[in-house]
Write a protein that holds these residues in place. Sequence first.
Motif, PDB file in Angstrom:
ATOM      1  N   ALA A 190       0.832  -1.206   0.000  1.00  0.00           N
ATOM      2  CA  ALA A 190       0.000   0.000   0.000  1.00  0.00           C
ATOM      3  C   ALA A 190       0.867   1.257   0.000  1.00  0.00           C
ATOM      4  CB  ALA A 190      -0.943  -0.009   1.204  1.00  0.00           C
ATOM      5  N   GLY A 191       1.964   1.235   0.735  1.00  0.00           N
ATOM      6  CA  GLY A 191       2.869   2.383   0.766  1.00  0.00           C
ATOM      7  C   GLY A 191       3.508   2.654  -0.584  1.00  0.00           C
ATOM      8  N   ILE A 192       3.953   1.594  -1.247  1.00  0.00           N
ATOM      9  CA  ILE A 192       4.555   1.753  -2.580  1.00  0.00           C
ATOM     10  C   ILE A 192       3.519   2.292  -3.552  1.00  0.00           C
ATOM     11  CG2 ILE A 192       5.536   0.509  -4.558  1.00  0.00           C
ATOM     12  CD1 ILE A 192       6.848  -1.385  -2.468  1.00  0.00           C
ATOM     13  N   ALA A 193       2.331   1.717  -3.532  1.00  0.00           N
ATOM     14  CA  ALA A 193       1.266   2.174  -4.429  1.00  0.00           C
ATOM     15  C   ALA A 193       0.936   3.640  -4.171  1.00  0.00           C
ATOM     16  CB  ALA A 193       0.025   1.302  -4.256  1.00  0.00           C
ATOM     17  N   GLY A 194       0.869   4.025  -2.894  1.00  0.00           N
ATOM     18  CA  GLY A 194       0.574   5.415  -2.555  1.00  0.00           C
ATOM     19  C   GLY A 194       1.659   6.370  -3.027  1.00  0.00           C
ATOM     20  N   ARG A 195       2.931   5.947  -2.905  1.00  0.00           N
ATOM     21  CA  ARG A 195       4.031   6.803  -3.371  1.00  0.00           C
ATOM     22  C   ARG A 195       4.029   6.931  -4.892  1.00  0.00           C
ATOM     23  NH1 ARG A 195       6.269   4.064   0.892  1.00  0.00           N
ATOM     24  NH2 ARG A 195       7.449   2.595  -0.394  1.00  0.00           N
ATOM     25  N   SER A 211      -6.407  -0.654 -16.503  1.00  0.00           N
ATOM     26  CA  SER A 211      -7.006  -1.455 -15.427  1.00  0.00           C
ATOM     27  C   SER A 211      -5.943  -1.956 -14.450  1.00  0.00           C
ATOM     28  CB  SER A 211      -7.811  -2.624 -16.000  1.00  0.00           C
ATOM     29  OG  SER A 211      -6.982  -3.470 -16.766  1.00  0.00           O
ATOM     30  N   SER A 212      -4.759  -2.304 -14.946  1.00  0.00           N
ATOM     31  CA  SER A 212      -3.675  -2.733 -14.054  1.00  0.00           C
ATOM     32  C   SER A 212      -3.211  -1.582 -13.174  1.00  0.00           C
ATOM     33  CB  SER A 212      -2.492  -3.274 -14.853  1.00  0.00           C
ATOM     34  OG  SER A 212      -2.820  -4.501 -15.447  1.00  0.00           O
ATOM     35  N   LEU A 213      -3.111  -0.401 -13.753  1.00  0.00           N
ATOM     36  CA  LEU A 213      -2.701   0.778 -12.987  1.00  0.00           C
ATOM     37  C   LEU A 213      -3.735   1.113 -11.916  1.00  0.00           C
ATOM     38  CD1 LEU A 213      -0.849   3.141 -12.370  1.00  0.00           C
ATOM     39  CD2 LEU A 213      -1.900   4.381 -14.274  1.00  0.00           C
ATOM     40  N   LYS A 214      -5.012   1.045 -12.270  1.00  0.00           N
ATOM     41  CA  LYS A 214      -6.067   1.311 -11.285  1.00  0.00           C
ATOM     42  C   LYS A 214      -5.998   0.313 -10.134  1.00  0.00           C
ATOM     43  CE  LYS A 214      -9.898   1.099 -13.461  1.00  0.00           C
ATOM     44  NZ  LYS A 214     -11.319   1.168 -13.856  1.00  0.00           N
ATOM     45  N   ARG A 215      -5.826  -0.979 -10.448  1.00  0.00           N
ATOM     46  CA  ARG A 215      -5.742  -2.014  -9.412  1.00  0.00           C
ATOM     47  C   ARG A 215      -4.522  -1.778  -8.520  1.00  0.00           C
ATOM     48  NH1 ARG A 215      -5.218  -6.485 -12.321  1.00  0.00           N
ATOM     49  NH2 ARG A 215      -2.985  -6.600 -11.989  1.00  0.00           N
ATOM     50  N   PHE A 216      -3.406  -1.395  -9.149  1.00  0.00           N
ATOM     51  CA  PHE A 216      -2.195  -1.127  -8.376  1.00  0.00           C
ATOM     52  C   PHE A 216      -2.414   0.023  -7.401  1.00  0.00           C
ATOM     53  CE2 PHE A 216       1.990   1.242  -8.331  1.00  0.00           C
ATOM     54  CZ  PHE A 216       2.546   0.468  -7.328  1.00  0.00           C
ATOM     55  N   GLU A 217      -2.967   1.116  -7.864  1.00  0.00           N
ATOM     56  CA  GLU A 217      -3.168   2.269  -6.982  1.00  0.00           C
ATOM     57  C   GLU A 217      -4.208   1.986  -5.900  1.00  0.00           C
ATOM     58  OE1 GLU A 217      -3.850   5.915  -9.129  1.00  0.00           O
ATOM     59  OE2 GLU A 217      -1.783   5.969  -9.878  1.00  0.00           O
ATOM     60  N   ARG A 218      -5.159   1.121  -6.188  1.00  0.00           N
ATOM     61  CA  ARG A 218      -6.223   0.816  -5.243  1.00  0.00           C
ATOM     62  C   ARG A 218      -5.822  -0.283  -4.248  1.00  0.00           C
ATOM     63  NH1 ARG A 218      -9.844  -0.344  -8.810  1.00  0.00           N
ATOM     64  NH2 ARG A 218      -9.557  -2.586  -8.684  1.00  0.00           N
ATOM     65  N   GLU A 219      -5.164  -1.354  -4.765  1.00  0.00           N
ATOM     66  CA  GLU A 219      -4.897  -2.534  -3.936  1.00  0.00           C
ATOM     67  C   GLU A 219      -3.416  -2.833  -3.728  1.00  0.00           C
ATOM     68  OE1 GLU A 219      -7.051  -5.871  -5.547  1.00  0.00           O
ATOM     69  OE2 GLU A 219      -8.676  -4.547  -6.195  1.00  0.00           O
ATOM     70  N   GLY A 220      -2.542  -2.173  -4.478  1.00  0.00           N
ATOM     71  CA  GLY A 220      -1.112  -2.440  -4.359  1.00  0.00           C
ATOM     72  C   GLY A 220      -0.665  -3.675  -5.113  1.00  0.00           C
ATOM     73  N   ILE A 273       0.355  -5.673  -8.564  1.00  0.00           N
ATOM     74  CA  ILE A 273       0.824  -5.437  -9.930  1.00  0.00           C
ATOM     75  C   ILE A 273       1.959  -6.420 -10.227  1.00  0.00           C
ATOM     76  CG2 ILE A 273       2.548  -3.685  -9.300  1.00  0.00           C
ATOM     77  CD1 ILE A 273       1.553  -2.145 -11.878  1.00  0.00           C
ATOM     78  N   ALA A 274       2.100  -6.771 -11.479  1.00  0.00           N
ATOM     79  CA  ALA A 274       3.208  -7.635 -11.893  1.00  0.00           C
ATOM     80  C   ALA A 274       4.510  -6.837 -11.836  1.00  0.00           C
ATOM     81  CB  ALA A 274       2.970  -8.150 -13.305  1.00  0.00           C
ATOM     82  N   GLY A 278       7.081  -6.697 -13.858  1.00  0.00           N
ATOM     83  CA  GLY A 278       7.409  -6.017 -15.116  1.00  0.00           C
ATOM     84  C   GLY A 278       6.610  -4.733 -15.294  1.00  0.00           C
ATOM     85  N   SER A 279       5.342  -4.779 -14.951  1.00  0.00           N
ATOM     86  CA  SER A 279       4.497  -3.582 -15.047  1.00  0.00           C
ATOM     87  C   SER A 279       4.945  -2.517 -14.058  1.00  0.00           C
ATOM     88  CB  SER A 279       3.030  -3.946 -14.797  1.00  0.00           C
ATOM     89  OG  SER A 279       2.554  -4.805 -15.806  1.00  0.00           O
ATOM     90  N   LEU A 280       5.317  -2.938 -12.853  1.00  0.00           N
ATOM     91  CA  LEU A 280       5.808  -1.989 -11.856  1.00  0.00           C
ATOM     92  C   LEU A 280       7.068  -1.289 -12.356  1.00  0.00           C
ATOM     93  CD1 LEU A 280       5.555  -0.786  -8.998  1.00  0.00           C
ATOM     94  CD2 LEU A 280       6.926  -2.704  -8.189  1.00  0.00           C
ATOM     95  N   LEU A 281       7.961  -2.055 -12.960  1.00  0.00           N
ATOM     96  CA  LEU A 281       9.194  -1.457 -13.479  1.00  0.00           C
ATOM     97  C   LEU A 281       8.910  -0.526 -14.650  1.00  0.00           C
ATOM     98  CD1 LEU A 281      11.574  -4.538 -13.207  1.00  0.00           C
ATOM     99  CD2 LEU A 281      11.351  -2.603 -11.635  1.00  0.00           C
ATOM    100  N   ASN A 282       7.927  -0.858 -15.487  1.00  0.00           N
ATOM    101  CA  ASN A 282       7.553   0.045 -16.577  1.00  0.00           C
ATOM    102  C   ASN A 282       6.970   1.345 -16.041  1.00  0.00           C
ATOM    103  OD1 ASN A 282       8.391  -1.435 -18.837  1.00  0.00           O
ATOM    104  ND2 ASN A 282       6.537  -2.669 -18.814  1.00  0.00           N
ATOM    105  N   LEU A 283       6.192   1.257 -14.982  1.00  0.00           N
ATOM    106  CA  LEU A 283       5.674   2.477 -14.345  1.00  0.00           C
ATOM    107  C   LEU A 283       6.815   3.296 -13.761  1.00  0.00           C
ATOM    108  CD1 LEU A 283       2.504   1.111 -12.490  1.00  0.00           C
ATOM    109  CD2 LEU A 283       2.546   2.600 -14.512  1.00  0.00           C
ATOM    110  N   ALA A 284       7.755   2.620 -13.117  1.00  0.00           N
ATOM    111  CA  ALA A 284       8.907   3.314 -12.532  1.00  0.00           C
ATOM    112  C   ALA A 284       9.712   4.029 -13.607  1.00  0.00           C
ATOM    113  CB  ALA A 284       9.787   2.326 -11.773  1.00  0.00           C
ATOM    114  N   LEU A 285       9.863   3.400 -14.760  1.00  0.00           N
ATOM    115  CA  LEU A 285      10.575   4.038 -15.868  1.00  0.00           C
ATOM    116  C   LEU A 285       9.840   5.292 -16.325  1.00  0.00           C
ATOM    117  CD1 LEU A 285      12.870   3.973 -17.974  1.00  0.00           C
ATOM    118  CD2 LEU A 285      11.392   2.510 -19.373  1.00  0.00           C
ATOM    119  N   ALA A 286       8.532   5.193 -16.479  1.00  0.00           N
ATOM    120  CA  ALA A 286       7.730   6.340 -16.926  1.00  0.00           C
ATOM    121  C   ALA A 286       7.715   7.460 -15.888  1.00  0.00           C
ATOM    122  CB  ALA A 286       6.309   5.895 -17.242  1.00  0.00           C
TER     123      ALA A 286
END
Length: 110
Positions: free
Chosen positions: A13-18, A42-51, A53-54, A56-64
């Motif tokens: 939850a902390g990572i998703a919130g940050r 939908s993956s981004l929404k789930r990540f921000e809501r529930e924390g 995420i896969a 690879g997707s987390l790393l792609n978000l971190a890159l962006a």
Amino acid sequence: MAIYLKTVQEVQAGIAGRFKARRLAMNLTQRELAARSGVTWSSLKRFEREGLIALGSLLNLALALDCLDDFDKLAGESQAIPAARSLDALLATTALRRRAAGRKGRSHGI
């Protein structure tokens, strides 16, 4: 063994919130970040809501969001494991003696 004060869910939850705070600070909508990162909306929404995420997707978000370097440092060589805390040391110090497998001195139902 280290004692952690947070649960896995609290860390998630902390990572998703940050990540959400960083997205908002960059003035990006969820749809814009999803498009920039290649992660589905939908993956981004789930990540921000529930924390959830896969990796690879987390790393792609971190890159962006320009924070991929933070992940590259996780469990790096500079974070040496103290000798007393290595797995070998723990196994050597906590090995308990066990009783032999046979039934010494007992009859086997004869």
